[in-house]
Design an enzyme around this catalytic site. Sequence first.
Site, PDB file in Angstrom:
ATOM      1  CG  HIS A 147     -10.453  -7.083   6.786  1.00 34.27           C
ATOM      2  ND1 HIS A 147      -9.471  -7.522   7.642  1.00 34.27           N
ATOM      3  CD2 HIS A 147      -9.999  -7.368   5.535  1.00 34.27           C
ATOM      4  CE1 HIS A 147      -8.490  -8.064   6.935  1.00 34.27           C
ATOM      5  NE2 HIS A 147      -8.778  -7.983   5.664  1.00 34.27           N
TER       6      HIS A 147
ATOM      7  CD  GLU B  62      -1.953  -2.332   1.187  1.00 36.27           C
ATOM      8  OE1 GLU B  62      -0.845  -2.721   1.623  1.00 36.27           O
ATOM      9  OE2 GLU B  62      -2.862  -3.126   0.865  1.00 36.27           O
TER      10      GLU B  62
HETATM   11  C1  LIG Z   1      -2.340  -4.922   3.917  1.00 38.84           C
HETATM   12  C2  LIG Z   1      -3.304  -5.753   3.176  1.00 38.84           C
HETATM   13  N1  LIG Z   1      -3.512  -5.525   1.850  1.00 38.84           N
HETATM   14  C3  LIG Z   1      -4.403  -6.266   1.146  1.00 38.84           C
HETATM   15  C4  LIG Z   1      -5.122  -7.250   1.749  1.00 38.84           C
HETATM   16  C5  LIG Z   1      -6.179  -8.042   0.959  1.00 38.84           C
HETATM   17  N2  LIG Z   1      -5.799  -9.452   0.874  1.00 38.84           N
HETATM   18  C6  LIG Z   1      -6.258 -10.372   1.748  1.00 38.84           C
HETATM   19  S1  LIG Z   1      -5.584 -11.893   1.475  1.00 38.84           S
HETATM   20  C7  LIG Z   1      -4.721 -11.329   0.143  1.00 38.84           C
HETATM   21  C8  LIG Z   1      -3.846 -12.260  -0.625  1.00 38.84           C
HETATM   22  C9  LIG Z   1      -2.825 -12.867   0.285  1.00 38.84           C
HETATM   23  O1  LIG Z   1      -2.094 -13.827  -0.403  1.00 38.84           O
HETATM   24  P1  LIG Z   1      -0.998 -14.651   0.373  1.00 38.84           P
HETATM   25  O2  LIG Z   1      -0.191 -13.731   1.221  1.00 38.84           O
HETATM   26  O3  LIG Z   1      -0.244 -15.464  -0.634  1.00 38.84           O
HETATM   27  O4  LIG Z   1      -1.793 -15.579   1.365  1.00 38.84           O
HETATM   28  P2  LIG Z   1      -2.800 -16.745   0.928  1.00 38.84           P
HETATM   29  O5  LIG Z   1      -4.127 -16.114   0.743  1.00 38.84           O
HETATM   30  O6  LIG Z   1      -2.272 -17.360  -0.330  1.00 38.84           O
HETATM   31  O7  LIG Z   1      -2.788 -17.707   2.067  1.00 38.84           O
HETATM   32  C10 LIG Z   1      -4.934  -9.964  -0.062  1.00 38.84           C
HETATM   33  C11 LIG Z   1      -4.334  -9.155  -1.140  1.00 38.84           C
HETATM   34  C12 LIG Z   1      -4.894  -7.471   3.136  1.00 38.84           C
HETATM   35  N3  LIG Z   1      -5.584  -8.398   3.820  1.00 38.84           N
HETATM   36  N4  LIG Z   1      -3.984  -6.722   3.800  1.00 38.84           N
END
Ligand SMILES: Cc1ncc(C[n+]2csc(CCOP(=O)(O)OP(=O)(O)O)c2C)c(N)n1
Lengths: 331, 331, 345, 345
Positions: free
Chosen positions: A130, A61
């Site tokens: 959230h 971000e």
């Molecule tokens: C700071 C922040 N930015 C964006 C998000 C939205 N978001 C939630 S899960 C996710 C993807 C996460 O992927 P990963 O770290 O690979 O974990 P996985 O879901 O594969 O377990 C995103 C972009 C968030 N939760 N926190």
Amino acid sequence: MIREITFVEAVREAQAEALSSDDRVFIMGQELGEYGGVFRATEGLAERFGAHRVRDMPIAEQSMLGAGVGAAVMGMRPIVEVMFMDFIACGMDAIVNHAAKVRYMSGDQMRAPMVIRTQGGSGTHHGSQHSQTLESWFLHVPGLAVVAPSTPSDVKGLFKTSIQVDHPVLFVEHRALYRTRGTVSDPVAPIPLGKGAIRRRGEDVTVVGIGKSVGQALVAARLLEEEGVSVEVIDLRTLVPLDLDLVLKSLAHTHHLVVAHEAVERGGWAGELVSRVVAEGFDELDAPPLRAGSKPVPVPFAKELEAEMIADERLIAERVRQALGIVEYAR
Amino acid sequence: MIREITFVEAVREAQAEALSSDDRVFIMGQELGEYGGVFRATEGLAERFGAHRVRDMPIAEQSMLGAGVGAAVMGMRPIVEVMFMDFIACGMDAIVNHAAKVRYMSGDQMRAPMVIRTQGGSGTHHGSQHSQTLESWFLHVPGLAVVAPSTPSDVKGLFKTSIQVDHPVLFVEHRALYRTRGTVSDPVAPIPLGKGAIRRRGEDVTVVGIGKSVGQALVAARLLEEEGVSVEVIDLRTLVPLDLDLVLKSLAHTHHLVVAHEAVERGGWAGELVSRVVAEGFDELDAPPLRAGSKPVPVPFAKELEAEMIADERLIAERVRQALGIVEYAR
Amino acid sequence: MNHRTSTAQTVPAPGLSDQDASSRGAAPDVRSDAELREIFRLMYTIRRFEVTLERAHLEGDLYGPFHSSMGQEAVSVGVCAALRLDDVVTSTHRGHGHAIAKGADLGRICAELWGRSTGYCRGKGGSMHIVSMDHGFVGQSPIIGGSGMLATGAALAFDLSREARVAVAFMGDGAVGQGVFHETLNLAAIWKLPAVFVVENNGYAHSFRAEQMQLNPDIATRAAGFGIPGVVVDGIDVFAVREAAGAAADRARTGGGPTLIEAKCYRWRGHNLGDAEHLYRARQEVQEARRDDPLDRFRAATSDLIPPGVLEEIEKRVAAEVDGAVRFARQSPPPDPRTALEGSL
Amino acid sequence: MNHRTSTAQTVPAPGLSDQDASSRGAAPDVRSDAELREIFRLMYTIRRFEVTLERAHLEGDLYGPFHSSMGQEAVSVGVCAALRLDDVVTSTHRGHGHAIAKGADLGRICAELWGRSTGYCRGKGGSMHIVSMDHGFVGQSPIIGGSGMLATGAALAFDLSREARVAVAFMGDGAVGQGVFHETLNLAAIWKLPAVFVVENNGYAHSFRAEQMQLNPDIATRAAGFGIPGVVVDGIDVFAVREAAGAAADRARTGGGPTLIEAKCYRWRGHNLGDAEHLYRARQEVQEARRDDPLDRFRAATSDLIPPGVLEEIEKRVAAEVDGAVRFARQSPPPDPRTALEGSL
Ligand SMILES: Cc1ncc(C[n+]2csc(CCOP(=O)(O)OP(=O)(O)O)c2C)c(N)n1
Ligand SMILES: Cc1ncc(C[n+]2csc(CCOP(=O)(O)OP(=O)(O)O)c2C)c(N)n1
Ligand SMILES: [Mg+2]
Ligand SMILES: [Mg+2]
């Protein structure tokens, strides 16, 4: 020609129109290209305008917003989507120390015209990290406009202006509004920032809100009508600039004020409006202006708990009764 | 035994006492070990308590504050120094989404007892990104206490409590106070959070402030005395919790209120206090409560410009005259 | 600064007894019969939990976001099997498996997902905020990058209080884009903190592939920049994970500092329940990936070590346990609304 | 996405004419006579500027923080000599040298430090916020890590508008600890942006040495993690810097993506004016380091290329110019107080 569309369709159309009418406009964020946005707000835009103008990016971000500032300073018009308003906390430096200040600090050599789109609020049980409503912070950051539409038509009218002005705009959407419907004309005329709207005429009390709170105020107004209370409802539409005149005009005949927002009441923007009204319209007030904001706790997960702390139509109605002295004030 | 020390010496002593009386206490930040702090607030502490408890660290506000939360959750009592309050924008996620919320979100399984020390404000011409006053944001973040002492003795008394309570505390120091002097007893008794102090008795108007604004209010009071106006000055000392009772009691005999802070007036904490007072003490008010805050622009570099926008004793005095109807209100 | 050079006195963390350096020993042999069964029990519990709750969620029986860890059981269990009870773990939005593997109570986890008063967080947390301090599950942070901050801080606490404990951060591959990921690795590195950073590279950050998020998709190679070891491990093989995590934990526990472990695995389900998966990956890709099932791998690797029938026995018990946990959650009362206003400032 | 695959139309940035791909060519030969003199003139101007203003500051003639770039002249000038007029530069709290090297007007820089109406920012910016858009000096960010964000965004703008322009971020070695440093390098890398990240490793982040801030003090090696080239260059040798920056700029300009350049140099003065230097470094260390003076290096390298007297001539002119700039600042009126309330929202 009049159409009925949903709030999120309006957000999508507003961005599509900006992309097609101005080559300087592009979008950055997560999941908004191929995926079309976790709330479908950018569906189809990448196909139509190309992945370079509807840019998916890693989760970062601070640099996403900071790169937006840099691009804006060099003449672009970025739309930066922060997926949940809570994540703005990960990019505050770019917004507060850079986007909002570069114009002033540089003696007007720089401009940072960008729209920071984000959505927030409760109701989907996403938990404390959230579900926040944080626009109040940004009233306190000179240099930023704060816009929070409540209808599809306002989304389009306010976005059109937001993407054209020469300063950064925080464009706040409430998640719970995305599926609400409303009519739009084609095209929707741009709505100037700083102009509120009267959503309901009333005689006894003025209720002021933005975004989702406007609809809740209207529900409360119908509730109160049955109790013989006539409520005027004002939708500020933008917090910076603030349409104080409209509020004062309304108070000139209702003489009672309730300011409603889902944000936590403590430190929320209602305090700013109340203070302005008191300072500039004291004599119009027959009773203390009251605030209807959420209780000072994080937003909990369980629905029974959320209902207890979130400001809703019931709280707004109760505050109106308190403002009118029908029931005694209690926080 | 009574001694006279400077504000920054009090900050240093308060931290030294915490380090020596509680093994769980440690300090993290930049330039605070060998160097002793850019404002000398940790001078000698690393030598005395070891570099592991007075930890210098790379420039990384988010993880510095986030690591503080993690350490606090595991039973430590971190003091995290954010060198300039402006840099808090680089670490907001750790404070807002983690420190302030872990206790509530975890159903009280976790606690994050930590003191986030920072200093801010204008007067040294550091420019827009090193001069902000941002404590108002944190009233809007449930879970955090906000403390802002105005004297060396209060620094010690409030710090003693802040490092002992079970929740995070934002401890705000105004840079311009560091070299001011004041007397302290040995030892200084802990001051409970949420208890303000009356700094000057007066009859006509109550001026409320924190930190540097308290001294400015006292200067304004002397100014106004010559004009025949008797000013009562209240030092809130903490914004969360808020000592509303003390303010209401004072208003019960002065019936006029001015709330002063160096923070930008728009969206600042004065709006919260004014709204509370209006809601809970409307009948005590003979005139609209007014705010004396800075103008809605970043803090500029040049002294002539800063003087124009920063709230100071002249503005406080003018607001008092306006509150009393001696001159007409103008923003 | 590590515990051997630290001069700070010992400060037991709340509810956990302190240990001194002498108690630092080698990890237990993973192939002991009991542990083999325990590993399977936990992996199967996670699988069964995710399957069962996903169904309940689809039936509208519970609400809120739901991130299934199906397919990643070997990472959760392999890592936690290498830890001691008083070691701690931090987690992400996808944390059910981590909580279960660290020993948290199924019933209280379920109750939390149901938003009931008997849940770990009394209904305040939900699926993305499970915490069980008693089990050293110091919680999820669904803010990407958050778990690393918390684990770094926990490791710092252990270091300062000279406790021979290790803090492990589970993170997703998406966390690598976040600046705080780098900040925390760097802090842990320069301070030689007893931390282990486990990146579960399940191929996706929601719809995003690692190749889209960085030119160099080998996450483990990031470690070099911080002067710490980076290890890639097959996240489908619970024993490989257990071994890598054990080595990293021992290293951390004995003052060697942090390790970055990249566990390559695959996210079987959509990012969350209701995810429009078809927009970014083909069903066939998922089907192929699912052929390599961590539970089957376990069975194959242990076929000559575990008498026939034993695993089926465990499966039966687990199935009953999960059903019991769900029943407990369903039958638990909702939280008293007044508690919503408690526990903050 | 780089300009060759971009389909966006050309959007000239305000006040700067667009160029098309054909204008991309090799860098000019640094050894041309005129350029040699220009390089010396700029390096000496920075030196003279810092010496003169430091004295004025000590005499109480100007106020606010003051971060001298003395000793780092070869980095500022070497990099900017490799750039075109419409390339842009972002900077840090220690930015006087960068502004001068990019061609900003001395008088208006001085006036800004004096807080006068004729300053670049009309007195609103000060020493840490000089901006000259006309010279592509798009400003300082004294928030550590900030300059990288802005340059990445500028490079993104050039990429989207298919302009053959390059954005250079000057950063200090302290920025490497900041998460946003990694975020921006990663973004620039995956998007192949026309950006160059120049880390001036002057040995200190205030009192902090690189070894205290990271186990691996070779900052250039960070590049590998992002899949981009990392280059170490002798920051005392203006020609070496010029060459490295030229190569990186050409690469960026032709769609090759970003480069990380670590320029090893030394901070001659305290962190800021009034810094208690003695607390963390010995005077002798400074004296030794100062024996290796970028200006002497230039003289030695060019002794057979520049006729005697020429440099002395330049020095005289520069000295007069700096004095003139100071006079201009002193004689300029302070800003009209009412302007304090203009230019924000
Ligand atoms: C700071 C922040 N930015 C964006 C998000 C939205 N978001 C939630 S899960 C996710 C993807 C996460 O992927 P990963 O770290 O690979 O974990 P996985 O879901 O594969 O377990 C995103 C972009 C968030 N939760 N926190
Ligand atoms: C986000 C942030 N944190 C802390 C500071 C305080 N600070 C100002 S300069 C500095 C040291 C910077 O060192 P380096 O990046 O090496 O640049 P140099 O001073 O050596 O040119 C620090 C810590 C800051 N300006 N911004
Ligand atoms: Mg993933
Ligand atoms: Mg440096």
